[in-house]
Design a protein around this motif. Structure first.
Motif, short mmCIF file in Angstrom:
data_model
loop_
_atom_site.label_atom_id
_atom_site.label_comp_id
_atom_site.label_asym_id
_atom_site.label_seq_id
_atom_site.Cartn_x
_atom_site.Cartn_y
_atom_site.Cartn_z
N THR A 61 0.83 -1.21 0.00
CA THR A 61 0.00 0.00 0.00
C THR A 61 0.87 1.26 0.00
OG1 THR A 61 -0.10 -0.15 2.42
CG2 THR A 61 -1.93 -1.11 1.18
N TYR A 62 2.16 1.10 0.28
CA TYR A 62 3.08 2.23 0.27
C TYR A 62 3.49 2.62 -1.14
CZ TYR A 62 3.80 1.62 5.34
OH TYR A 62 3.64 1.52 6.70
N SER A 63 3.27 1.72 -2.08
CA SER A 63 3.70 1.98 -3.46
C SER A 63 2.89 3.11 -4.08
CB SER A 63 3.54 0.71 -4.31
OG SER A 63 3.89 0.97 -5.66
N GLN A 64 3.57 4.04 -4.72
CA GLN A 64 2.90 5.18 -5.33
C GLN A 64 2.61 4.96 -6.81
OE1 GLN A 64 5.43 8.52 -4.52
NE2 GLN A 64 4.93 8.58 -2.33
N LYS A 65 3.29 4.00 -7.42
CA LYS A 65 3.13 3.77 -8.86
C LYS A 65 2.30 2.54 -9.19
CE LYS A 65 7.62 5.85 -9.97
NZ LYS A 65 8.94 5.60 -10.61
N PHE A 66 2.20 1.60 -8.24
CA PHE A 66 1.54 0.34 -8.52
C PHE A 66 0.41 0.09 -7.52
CE2 PHE A 66 5.99 -0.03 -9.79
CZ PHE A 66 5.88 -0.40 -11.12
N PRO A 67 -0.65 -0.58 -7.95
CA PRO A 67 -1.72 -0.94 -7.02
C PRO A 67 -1.22 -1.98 -6.03
CG PRO A 67 -2.05 -2.00 -9.14
CD PRO A 67 -0.91 -1.07 -9.33
N ALA A 68 -1.82 -2.02 -4.86
CA ALA A 68 -1.39 -2.96 -3.83
C ALA A 68 -1.89 -4.37 -4.16
CB ALA A 68 -1.92 -2.53 -2.46
N GLY A 69 -1.12 -5.36 -3.69
CA GLY A 69 -1.57 -6.74 -3.80
C GLY A 69 -1.20 -7.48 -5.08
N VAL A 70 -0.38 -6.88 -5.94
CA VAL A 70 0.02 -7.57 -7.17
C VAL A 70 1.22 -8.48 -6.87
CG1 VAL A 70 0.78 -7.30 -9.56
CG2 VAL A 70 -0.74 -5.58 -8.52
N PRO A 71 1.15 -9.76 -7.18
CA PRO A 71 2.28 -10.67 -6.91
C PRO A 71 3.54 -10.20 -7.63
CG PRO A 71 0.31 -11.91 -7.48
CD PRO A 71 0.00 -10.47 -7.77
N VAL A 72 4.67 -10.37 -6.93
CA VAL A 72 5.95 -9.93 -7.50
C VAL A 72 6.99 -11.05 -7.49
CG1 VAL A 72 7.88 -8.34 -7.27
CG2 VAL A 72 5.56 -7.53 -6.86
N GLY A 73 7.16 -11.69 -6.33
CA GLY A 73 8.21 -12.70 -6.25
C GLY A 73 8.17 -13.52 -4.98
N ARG A 74 9.25 -14.27 -4.79
CA ARG A 74 9.38 -15.18 -3.64
C ARG A 74 10.78 -15.00 -3.05
NH1 ARG A 74 8.43 -19.27 -6.21
NH2 ARG A 74 6.26 -19.75 -5.61
N VAL A 75 10.88 -14.95 -1.72
CA VAL A 75 12.17 -14.77 -1.05
C VAL A 75 13.04 -16.01 -1.27
CG1 VAL A 75 13.35 -14.47 1.16
CG2 VAL A 75 11.21 -13.23 0.69
N LYS A 76 14.24 -15.76 -1.79
CA LYS A 76 15.17 -16.85 -2.09
C LYS A 76 16.23 -16.99 -1.00
CE LYS A 76 18.12 -18.56 -5.82
NZ LYS A 76 18.63 -18.27 -7.19
N SER A 77 16.69 -15.86 -0.46
CA SER A 77 17.67 -15.86 0.62
C SER A 77 17.55 -14.57 1.41
CB SER A 77 19.10 -16.03 0.08
OG SER A 77 19.46 -14.93 -0.72
N VAL A 78 18.06 -14.58 2.65
CA VAL A 78 17.93 -13.41 3.53
C VAL A 78 19.29 -13.09 4.13
CG1 VAL A 78 16.80 -12.45 5.57
CG2 VAL A 78 15.55 -14.03 4.08
N ASN A 79 19.60 -11.80 4.21
CA ASN A 79 20.82 -11.34 4.87
C ASN A 79 20.43 -10.28 5.89
OD1 ASN A 79 23.30 -10.42 5.68
ND2 ASN A 79 24.06 -9.92 3.63
N LEU A 80 20.34 -10.70 7.15
CA LEU A 80 19.93 -9.79 8.22
C LEU A 80 21.10 -8.98 8.77
CD1 LEU A 80 17.48 -12.12 10.20
CD2 LEU A 80 16.94 -10.42 8.44
N LYS A 81 22.31 -9.26 8.29
CA LYS A 81 23.50 -8.56 8.77
C LYS A 81 23.90 -7.41 7.84
CE LYS A 81 25.35 -12.69 11.05
NZ LYS A 81 26.50 -13.62 11.16
N GLN A 82 23.18 -7.27 6.75
CA GLN A 82 23.49 -6.20 5.81
C GLN A 82 23.26 -4.84 6.47
OE1 GLN A 82 24.62 -6.71 2.72
NE2 GLN A 82 24.70 -4.55 2.10
N SER A 83 24.13 -3.89 6.20
CA SER A 83 24.01 -2.54 6.77
C SER A 83 23.83 -1.54 5.63
CB SER A 83 25.27 -2.21 7.57
OG SER A 83 25.20 -0.93 8.13
N PRO A 84 22.97 -0.55 5.81
CA PRO A 84 22.26 -0.15 7.04
C PRO A 84 20.92 -0.87 7.24
CG PRO A 84 21.87 1.46 5.32
CD PRO A 84 22.80 0.45 4.74
N ALA A 85 20.48 -1.68 6.25
CA ALA A 85 19.20 -2.36 6.39
C ALA A 85 19.34 -3.79 5.90
CB ALA A 85 18.11 -1.63 5.61
N SER A 86 18.52 -4.67 6.46
CA SER A 86 18.52 -6.07 6.03
C SER A 86 18.02 -6.16 4.60
CB SER A 86 17.64 -6.90 6.96
OG SER A 86 18.13 -6.86 8.28
#
Length: 253
Positions: free
Chosen positions: A203-228
């Motif tokens: 719902t934060y998107s200004q260009k696209f309507p909310a709820g449109v499928p985009v992708g699937r999480v493949k891997s996560v890096n919670l140690k990345q700086s400044p944000a995961s």
């Protein structure tokens, strides 16, 4: 006596062989080798018949048959893709049915950046319209002519899409990576995210309507700086786009 007979037999054999050789040479001279050539042709003709390939007419017919087979296979493939897209389109309300278009241009140098569609302003397409396919979000119309339109793909490095994790509502920005994957930068330092989580526009998107499928999480890096961050596998078949659906931009844009 026996010795004389053996000598005579030996001389007679040599004389006979010499006569055969001279006779053969004389025949070759008189016929200029035609007899040998004819004998060779008689012997080699069966082998030539076995080795002879298809005639030019047969090769042409074979080529036409293979071309027809290729066309039929392509039409069947296009038909299936169009059926899948129509099934996806039919889920939309009648008031917001999209414009169907086909990808007709794609540069090898900009494969993951943009595509050209065969519909433009004459079909009602405008800049800022949303492009989807049966897998989800494809991109955004960024340029329009009367009969064509250019799409900025979500895989482009310039692309930024506000997204959310469907399971936990964790939000972030999805950035293109010039491949079938993208990078999701979360707003939170430690977001609630798991490998396999599905992602949609937020719902934060200004260009696209909310709820449109985009992708699937493949891997996560919670140690990345400044944000995961998370590596995301895009659901739409960006690599092999063909038919797409073009929707008006969200109200207020």
């Amino acid at each position: 006596m026996v010795t004389t007979r053996r000598w005579w037999d030996s001389k007679l054999l040599r004389f006979g062989l010499l006569t055969v050789v001279m006779s053969s040479a004389w025949m070759l001279r008189q016929t200029q080798g035609h007899l040998v050539l004819e004998m060779y042709q008689v012997v080699s003709r069966p082998l030539q018949m076995l080795q002879t390939g298809p005639s030019p007419e047969e090769r042409l017919n074979d080529a036409r048959f293979l071309e027809l087979q290729a066309r039929i296979a392509d039409l069947e493939n296009q038909n299936q893709k169009l059926k899948n897209l129509l099934g996806y389109v039919e889920k939309a309300p009648l008031s917001s049915r999209p414009i169907l278009a086909r990808v007709v241009g794609r540069s090898a140098d900009h494969w993951w950046q943009q595509v050209t569609l065969n519909r433009g302003s004459n079909a009602g397409i405008k800049e800022g319209f949303i492009v989807k396919t049966d897998g989800g979000l494809v991109g955004l119309i960024e340029n329009v002519t009367p009969n064509t339109s250019r799409v900025l793909l979500i895989s482009d490095l310039k692309s930024q899409v506000g997204v959310t994790i469907n399971r936990s509502s964790a939000k972030g920005v999805l950035r293109g990576d010039s491949s079938a994957e993208a990078v999701l930068e979360f707003y939170e330092k430690v977001p609630n995210v798991r490998v396999g989580d599905l992602i949609s526009t937020s719902t934060y998107s200004q260009k696209f309507p909310a709820g449109v499928p985009v992708g699937r999480v493949k891997s996560v890096n919670l140690k990345q700086s400044p944000a995961s961050v998370a590596q995301v596998e895009l659901l739409p078949p960006i690599l092999s786009l063909d038919w797409v659906a073009v929707y008006p931009a969200p109200a207020g844009d």
